[in-house]
Design an enzyme around this catalytic site. Structure first.
Site, short mmCIF file in Angstrom:
data_model
loop_
_atom_site.label_atom_id
_atom_site.label_comp_id
_atom_site.label_asym_id
_atom_site.label_seq_id
_atom_site.Cartn_x
_atom_site.Cartn_y
_atom_site.Cartn_z
N TRP A 71 -6.70 6.95 -0.43
CA TRP A 71 -7.78 8.15 -0.94
C TRP A 71 -8.02 8.68 0.50
CZ3 TRP A 71 -10.27 9.40 -5.36
CH2 TRP A 71 -11.30 10.29 -5.38
N HIS A 73 -8.40 3.02 -3.39
CA HIS A 73 -9.33 3.24 -1.96
C HIS A 73 -10.33 4.40 -2.52
CE1 HIS A 73 -6.25 1.77 1.13
NE2 HIS A 73 -6.06 1.16 0.11
N PHE A 84 0.71 5.90 -0.27
CA PHE A 84 -0.10 7.04 -0.38
C PHE A 84 0.55 8.10 -1.16
CE2 PHE A 84 2.58 7.34 3.43
CZ PHE A 84 2.95 8.59 3.10
N GLY A 98 -15.09 6.50 5.40
CA GLY A 98 -14.49 7.72 5.45
C GLY A 98 -15.03 8.12 7.07
N GLU A 148 0.87 -1.24 -0.04
CA GLU A 148 -0.17 -0.09 0.03
C GLU A 148 0.97 1.22 0.00
OE1 GLU A 148 -3.77 -0.01 2.20
OE2 GLU A 148 -3.14 2.08 3.22
#
Length: 653
Positions: free
Chosen positions: A54, A82, A23, A113, A21
């Site tokens: 995200w 995401h 970002f 979220g 993962e």
């Protein structure tokens, strides 16, 4: 490109796999360096797929889609994007899904979220029908919507929590059994795989997975359940992330890390052992599907590369090609993110940036005296001779040799004042500006301020240790910062609210319990600096004094984007260390690009704080006014030998 579930099912029976993962970095140079890192990791490690995060409320939407495009189209990696669905424009959800399809992305991790708060988050002039909260309250609503609009085009994953989802307003409800009905519903309406929150307690995970597999609904009987694992990059990051995620760290792991907490290298080594043991334990569990592992890389590569090699998770090539040079991806006809240069053809073999010491990767070489310590972004890490085999590429990712040191130069991340060129620069979660607490918890912590004195009292209580967190820091003062608590209190008494600082350190041993960091047998140094919000009128009086002092470097900005600096070109290493048998390490650098990036986030946090109060209330009006009528100033004192001069200069005005 393939769906994740199709790729899993195509693996041989009993095979293991992993995913990584990432970002979107906060700066253009971080983006460029992450692209190089991704290319290297994709060749060396060969993950089954990668995830791109995200930000809550769509705060990183543009950068997330740019990074997803690089992964999917330029590097050819199966990508899972995401996507959150609350507190943002309704159109943004449709736009993200359409862009994902246009890019060939077939995989979405559907998330909620932050809790819906339409009144606080609706932009001025935004129509009610464009409020995503009108149609989306929970992640299940997003799963249902994607299935309705796109059928089976997307492979949909959903999040799950081995130790229970933590809502800080109801901590007693943190129990996976409490979440179970919601997870059943998400799976029934269309989820194809489950991806877990990070954890370290394998016993809790074992119970959780067994509960799902044996659930009476049968929906979890054969669905892929992918455990989420966080490589341990540093003791401080581990403590912070475990606090934010409410992940329990078992006593035996805590004891092992506590024993080496003063030595950052040993923390990494113990962390690699801990994660390797967790992986080996999970590999031994029976599973109706192929066993997978998802790693939260924090945009770093060295630690995760060691874990993957230790656990024999790196897949073997289909043919024996270890003796063949890897052809790195040539520049393709894809538009790079804003501010990121287009990649040049990487096949040429150059030695100009394979020197024996760490180099900062820069967009343009300089003519400065330290130019030998810089590497152009399009040539960093390119070997002199055709030795870029898969084995050697893995060695580079693990930090071996001069090329490895160059590739992992940001191996000691240091929060938002690390190096802005690092892909890991900034807050380590990558989810955008956030208070990191629920609305109920925020109200409990900070109450309902109605004047400047109320704000000053919150900062004072935080410095004195009576308040657990402020909006800009979810943790109390470190032992190091506590040594200058008296000085910080004096500044806050002037209405100058401090959000970052450090004392001077001159050649203290790296094993020191308060100031030490890095490997043992070293010496560490620090220039003192302080950062604070102050009223605009105070800034007008302070700036001429800053300009007149030869020991001061400063950066300042406000919510309007106005920027002032003693020198925009100034690069200020404020923390560095000298270690036996190693080059000088400089984990903390303050410069214009890093300050600008942080400043944007700092003022966004003012807005996030304002949003927890209803519009037109006194608290909301106060925070809006303070955001507009303040400057954020960072002041660095050059004399680390006589570091007290900074505090005398500011306090004795």
């Amino acid at each position: 490109m393939e769906k994740i579930t199709d790729k899993i099912n195509a693996l041989p029976e009993g095979a293991n796999y992993f995913s990584l993962e990432f970002f979107p970095p906060k700066t253009s140079m971080g983006f460029a360096n992450l692209q190089n890192r991704l290319e290297r990791m994709s060749q060396a490690l060969r993950p089954l797929f990668v995830n791109v995060t995200w930000g809550a409320g769509g705060s990183t939407a543009t950068k997330s889609l740019e990074l997803a495009e690089i992964c999917q189209r330029q590097l050819g990696l199966t990508t899972c994007l995401h996507l959150t669905c609350t507190n943002m424009s309704r159109a943004l959800i449709d736009d993200a899904l359409e862009q994902a399809r246009a890019l060939g992305i077939r995989n979405i991790l559907a998330l909620r979220g932050d809790a819906p708060r339409s009144e606080e988050y609706r932009d001025e002039g935004q129509l009610p029908e464009d409020d995503s909260n009108k149609d989306f309250t929970w992640a299940v609503d997003l799963v249902r919507y994607i299935r309705k609009q796109y059928g089976d085009y997307f492979c949909i994953g959903v999040a799950t929590y081995p130790e229970g989802h933590s809502d800080q307003s109801h901590p007693e409800a943190q129990d996976p059994k409490f979440d179970l009905p919601y997870l059943v519903e998400k799976t029934k309406v269309g989820a194809d795989f489950l991806m877990t929150q990070l954890f370290f307690d394998v016993e809790a995970y074992d119970k959780f997975e067994t509960m799902l597999r044996e659930h009476e609904s049968g929906v979890f009987k054969t669905i892929p359940i992918i455990p989420g694992l966080l490589p341990i990059q540093s003791y401080q990051i581990l403590k912070r992330v475990s606090k934010l995620s409410h992940a329990k760290i078992p006593a035996d792991i805590t004891a092992r890390l506590d024993a080496v907490r003063r030595d950052d290298e040993l923390v990494k080594q113990v962390g690699i052992d801990v994660l390797s043991e967790i992986v080996d334990h999970l590999k031994g569990r029976p599973s109706p599907t192929r066993r997978g592992f998802h790693f939260y890389t924090l945009n770093l590569e060295k630690t995760v590369s060691h874990i993957l090699e230790n656990c024999h998770l790196i897949p073997q090539p289909l043919v024996d090609d270890d003796d063949d040079a890897i052809e790195l991806t040539p520049g393709a006809d894809f538009a790079p993110p804003v501010g990121v240069q287009r990649s040049k053809d990487r096949r040429r073999l150059s030695s100009i940036n394979s020197g024996p010491r760490n180099r900062v990767i820069v967009s343009k070489p300089s003519n400065a005296s330290n130019a030998s310590l810089e590497a152009p972004e399009d040539e960093a890490g390119v070997p002199k001779d055709p030795i870029n085999t898969r084995a050697n590429t893995l060695a580079i990712s693990e930090g071996e040799g001069s090329l490895g040191r160059e590739a992992t130069w940001d191996d000691f991340p240091n929060g938002r004042w690390g190096d802005a060129r690092s892909p890991a620069f900034g807050e380590i979660d990558g989810y955008g500006p956030s208070l990191h607490v629920s609305t109920a918890q925020a109200l409990k912590l900070w109450g309902h301020p109605i004047d400047r004195d109320d704000i000053s009292m919150l900062f004072k209580r935080h410095i004195e240790g009576d308040l657990e967190a402020i909006p800009w820091s979810e943790q109390g003062l470190s032992p190091e910062t506590s040594t200058i608590a008296k000085e910080l209190l004096a500044l806050n008494a002037k209405g100058w609210w401090t959000v970052a600082s450090q004392p001077a350190v001159n050649g203290v041993k790296s094993s020191d319990p308060v100031f030490g960091w890095g490997p043992k047998n070293g010496l560490v140094f620090q220039k003192p600096f302080v950062e604070f919000f102050l009223p605009s009128a105070d800034w007008e009086n302070l700036q001429p004094r800053l300009k007149a002092h030869d020991q001061i470097t400063y950066f300042a900005a406000n919510a309007l984007g106005e920027f002032e600096a003693s020198s925009e070109e100034a690069v200020n290493p404020v923390t560095w260390g000298s270690f036996t048998g190693k080059e000088i390490v400089t984990p903390t650098i303050i410069e214009a690009v890093s300050f600008r990036s942080w400043c944007e986030e700092a003022y966004s946090i003012w807005r996030e704080w304002q949003r927890i109060y209803a519009p037109r209330t006194k608290s909301s009006a106060l925070l809006g006014e303070l955001r507009r009528d303040s400057w954020l100033v960072n002041i660095i004192w050059g004399d680390y030998v006589e570091g007290d001069g900074l505090w005398r200069f500011l306090i004795e005005e």
